[in-house]
Design a protein around this motif. Structure first.
Motif, mmCIF file in Angstrom:
data_model
loop_
_atom_site.group_PDB
_atom_site.id
_atom_site.type_symbol
_atom_site.label_atom_id
_atom_site.label_comp_id
_atom_site.label_asym_id
_atom_site.label_seq_id
_atom_site.Cartn_x
_atom_site.Cartn_y
_atom_site.Cartn_z
ATOM 1 N N THR A 1 7.157 -15.305 0.302
ATOM 2 C CA THR A 1 6.025 -15.712 -0.531
ATOM 3 C C THR A 1 5.945 -14.906 -1.824
ATOM 4 O O THR A 1 5.176 -15.248 -2.710
ATOM 5 C CB THR A 1 4.719 -15.514 0.257
ATOM 6 O OG1 THR A 1 4.791 -14.234 0.910
ATOM 7 C CG2 THR A 1 4.535 -16.596 1.300
ATOM 8 N N ALA B 1 7.486 -12.981 -5.411
ATOM 9 C CA ALA B 1 8.214 -13.515 -6.567
ATOM 10 C C ALA B 1 9.725 -13.510 -6.305
ATOM 11 O O ALA B 1 10.413 -14.535 -6.456
ATOM 12 C CB ALA B 1 7.882 -12.683 -7.796
ATOM 13 N N ARG C 1 2.800 -13.743 4.166
ATOM 14 C CA ARG C 1 1.398 -13.560 4.565
ATOM 15 C C ARG C 1 0.516 -14.671 3.991
ATOM 16 O O ARG C 1 -0.401 -15.148 4.643
ATOM 17 C CB ARG C 1 0.938 -12.188 4.057
ATOM 18 C CG ARG C 1 -0.483 -11.859 4.358
ATOM 19 C CD ARG C 1 -0.816 -10.456 3.884
ATOM 20 N NE ARG C 1 -0.422 -10.214 2.490
ATOM 21 C CZ ARG C 1 -0.683 -9.104 1.824
ATOM 22 N NH1 ARG C 1 -1.316 -8.113 2.435
ATOM 23 N NH2 ARG C 1 -0.309 -8.970 0.576
ATOM 24 N N ASP C 2 0.824 -15.102 2.766
ATOM 25 C CA ASP C 2 -0.008 -16.059 2.023
ATOM 26 C C ASP C 2 0.316 -17.487 2.487
ATOM 27 O O ASP C 2 1.393 -18.021 2.203
ATOM 28 C CB ASP C 2 0.308 -15.877 0.530
ATOM 29 C CG ASP C 2 -0.495 -16.798 -0.356
ATOM 30 O OD1 ASP C 2 -0.837 -17.914 0.080
ATOM 31 O OD2 ASP C 2 -0.766 -16.403 -1.504
ATOM 32 N N ALA D 1 2.431 -7.295 7.682
ATOM 33 C CA ALA D 1 3.301 -6.119 7.801
ATOM 34 C C ALA D 1 2.636 -5.000 8.599
ATOM 35 O O ALA D 1 3.323 -4.110 9.109
ATOM 36 C CB ALA D 1 3.681 -5.622 6.410
ATOM 37 N N VAL E 1 9.779 -7.858 1.553
ATOM 38 C CA VAL E 1 8.379 -7.415 1.649
ATOM 39 C C VAL E 1 8.211 -6.095 0.916
ATOM 40 O O VAL E 1 9.093 -5.234 0.978
ATOM 41 C CB VAL E 1 8.017 -7.201 3.138
ATOM 42 C CG1 VAL E 1 6.610 -6.671 3.284
ATOM 43 C CG2 VAL E 1 8.210 -8.485 3.916
ATOM 44 N N VAL F 1 11.789 -5.134 -12.091
ATOM 45 C CA VAL F 1 11.844 -6.595 -12.247
ATOM 46 C C VAL F 1 10.497 -7.062 -12.787
ATOM 47 O O VAL F 1 9.449 -6.588 -12.351
ATOM 48 C CB VAL F 1 12.118 -7.281 -10.878
ATOM 49 C CG1 VAL F 1 12.225 -8.788 -11.045
ATOM 50 C CG2 VAL F 1 13.369 -6.703 -10.221
ATOM 51 N N SER G 1 8.189 -9.098 -12.260
ATOM 52 C CA SER G 1 7.655 -10.031 -11.256
ATOM 53 C C SER G 1 6.140 -9.938 -11.124
ATOM 54 O O SER G 1 5.542 -10.685 -10.355
ATOM 55 C CB SER G 1 8.273 -9.704 -9.897
ATOM 56 O OG SER G 1 7.810 -8.444 -9.452
ATOM 57 N N ARG H 1 0.173 -5.641 -8.834
ATOM 58 C CA ARG H 1 -0.449 -5.912 -7.526
ATOM 59 C C ARG H 1 -0.489 -4.638 -6.675
ATOM 60 O O ARG H 1 -0.612 -4.697 -5.444
ATOM 61 C CB ARG H 1 0.343 -7.010 -6.784
ATOM 62 C CG ARG H 1 0.220 -8.386 -7.420
ATOM 63 C CD ARG H 1 0.876 -9.483 -6.588
ATOM 64 N NE ARG H 1 2.314 -9.569 -6.764
ATOM 65 C CZ ARG H 1 2.937 -10.129 -7.794
ATOM 66 N NH1 ARG H 1 2.224 -10.662 -8.773
ATOM 67 N NH2 ARG H 1 4.255 -10.172 -7.872
HETATM 68 N N1 LIG Z 1 9.314 -5.965 -9.010
HETATM 69 C C1 LIG Z 1 9.951 -4.810 -9.148
HETATM 70 O O1 LIG Z 1 9.966 -4.181 -10.229
HETATM 71 C C2 LIG Z 1 10.747 -4.256 -8.003
HETATM 72 C C3 LIG Z 1 11.726 -3.290 -8.253
HETATM 73 C C4 LIG Z 1 12.459 -2.777 -7.182
HETATM 74 C C5 LIG Z 1 12.189 -3.229 -5.897
HETATM 75 N N2 LIG Z 1 11.202 -4.162 -5.687
HETATM 76 C C6 LIG Z 1 10.946 -4.604 -4.332
HETATM 77 O O2 LIG Z 1 11.190 -5.997 -4.240
HETATM 78 C C7 LIG Z 1 10.409 -6.539 -3.153
HETATM 79 C C8 LIG Z 1 9.735 -7.820 -3.629
HETATM 80 O O3 LIG Z 1 8.864 -7.503 -4.695
HETATM 81 P P1 LIG Z 1 8.323 -8.618 -5.720
HETATM 82 O O4 LIG Z 1 8.587 -8.090 -7.076
HETATM 83 O O5 LIG Z 1 8.799 -9.970 -5.335
HETATM 84 O O6 LIG Z 1 6.760 -8.464 -5.462
HETATM 85 P P2 LIG Z 1 5.673 -9.489 -4.881
HETATM 86 O O7 LIG Z 1 5.764 -10.789 -5.590
HETATM 87 O O8 LIG Z 1 4.379 -8.767 -4.921
HETATM 88 O O9 LIG Z 1 6.125 -9.714 -3.354
HETATM 89 C C9 LIG Z 1 5.748 -8.826 -2.345
HETATM 90 C C10 LIG Z 1 5.952 -9.496 -0.999
HETATM 91 O O10 LIG Z 1 5.529 -8.579 0.029
HETATM 92 C C11 LIG Z 1 4.586 -9.240 0.861
HETATM 93 N N3 LIG Z 1 3.599 -8.309 1.402
HETATM 94 C C12 LIG Z 1 2.975 -7.282 0.791
HETATM 95 N N4 LIG Z 1 2.104 -6.713 1.638
HETATM 96 C C13 LIG Z 1 2.196 -7.396 2.810
HETATM 97 C C14 LIG Z 1 1.566 -7.293 4.069
HETATM 98 N N5 LIG Z 1 0.626 -6.358 4.347
HETATM 99 N N6 LIG Z 1 1.913 -8.169 5.048
HETATM 100 C C15 LIG Z 1 2.834 -9.131 4.812
HETATM 101 N N7 LIG Z 1 3.466 -9.283 3.638
HETATM 102 C C16 LIG Z 1 3.142 -8.424 2.654
HETATM 103 C C17 LIG Z 1 3.913 -10.263 -0.024
HETATM 104 O O11 LIG Z 1 3.329 -11.246 0.809
HETATM 105 P P3 LIG Z 1 2.189 -12.290 0.294
HETATM 106 O O12 LIG Z 1 2.545 -12.650 -1.131
HETATM 107 O O13 LIG Z 1 2.368 -13.430 1.251
HETATM 108 O O14 LIG Z 1 0.888 -11.594 0.397
HETATM 109 C C18 LIG Z 1 5.114 -10.763 -0.813
HETATM 110 O O15 LIG Z 1 5.841 -11.710 -0.045
HETATM 111 C C19 LIG Z 1 9.474 -5.410 -2.712
HETATM 112 O O16 LIG Z 1 10.021 -4.773 -1.577
HETATM 113 C C20 LIG Z 1 9.508 -4.440 -3.876
HETATM 114 O O17 LIG Z 1 9.257 -3.120 -3.464
HETATM 115 C C21 LIG Z 1 10.490 -4.696 -6.706
#
Ligand SMILES: NC(=O)c1ccc[n+]([C@@H]2O[C@H](COP(=O)([O-])OP(=O)(O)OC[C@H]3O[C@@H](n4cnc5c(N)ncnc54)[C@H](OP(=O)(O)O)[C@@H]3O)[C@@H](O)[C@H]2O)c1
Length: 218
Positions: A14, A16, A37-38, A59, A86, A181, A183, A188
């Protein structure tokens, strides 16, 4: 691994990056199961991916993470890969981040991905792939992100140990150590605001990089 026909679970589909990855996997012929989750985001993504099986988890409920793996194994008739996307951000110096927030970060970023992959490992065939997104913070140890960084570092080192454990069995263990990224992830955050960051990769670039990492595992 060969993507076409592979049975792949994406927890965090769910988000980005997770949703962009799930769409690419689906477009390239994988049989995906999506988890998040969403509820509304899950329904939208399932529609986009020809009615892919979907399931909710939190989670904070590690049994629900493990149960999602069992469900996906049944829904797809086996599993060739699990890619955990996640995560949650948290910003602030350690004296501003209390224990409750630290527990939140460690649970969502480390214990939950570990629970997914721990449950998946006994089900993986030779040549299967287990993967989780960590981040370059593991290498950079930036100021004002100690608890987030510690959670990702715990996951990264766990993956390193599991890779060694799985070598004989032939299961590939991937640490997807993404750079920043664009995203919206940082906005958030469970606490605090991000420092000013240089422009990061696009979500599509991040999903492409994960696809390449999966394909390069033979
Ligand atoms: N964006 C960056 O700059 C970056 C850089 C390096 C690594 N990352 C990693 O990449 C991954 C994806 O990040 P993203 O950028 O796609 O961010 P995102 O859009 O905020 O996605 C986060 C995901 O984690 C889920 N999540 C968070 N808390 C949760 C909970 N309590 N229970 C179940 N699900 C939960 C969210 O679920 P819902 O949406 O369904 O609530 C969503 O699917 C993460 O592990 C992040 O640490 C991101």
């Amino acid at each position: 691994m060969k993507i076409s026909g592979a049975r792949i679970l994406v927890p965090g589909a769910t988000g980005a990056i997770g949703s962009a990855l799930a769409e690419q996997l689906h477009q390239q012929g994988a049989r995906i199961a999506i988890a998040g989750r969403d509820a509304a985001a899950l329904t939208r993504l399932a529609d986009t991916c020809s009615g892919a099986p979907s399931r909710r988890f939190d989670a904070y409920d590690l049994d629900s993470c493990a149960g999602t793996v069992t469900w996906a194994h049944e829904a797809l008739g086996g599993l060739d890969a699990v890619v955990v996307c996640v995560g949650v951000a948290g910003f602030g110096r350690v004296d501003a981040v209390g224990d409750a927030i630290a527990e939140h970060l460690i649970t969502v970023n480390a214990l939950a991905p570990m629970a997914f992959l721990r449950a998946a490992l006994p089900l993986m065939p030779r040549g299967g792939v287990v993967a989780a997104v960590t981040g370059v913070v593991v290498d950079l140890a930036p100021v004002g992100m100690a608890d987030y960084t510690a959670s990702k570092a715990a996951l990264a080192l766990w993956l390193t140990c599991v890779r060694r454990e799985q070598r004989r069995k032939g299961v590939h263990v991937l640490d997807l150590r993404l750079d920043h990224v664009e995203s919206g992830f940082a906005d958030r955050a469970v606490i605090g605001s991000p420092p000013s960051l240089p422009r990061g990769q696009t979500v599509q670039e991040a999903a492409n990089a994960i696809m390449e990492a999966l394909k390069s595992e033979k």
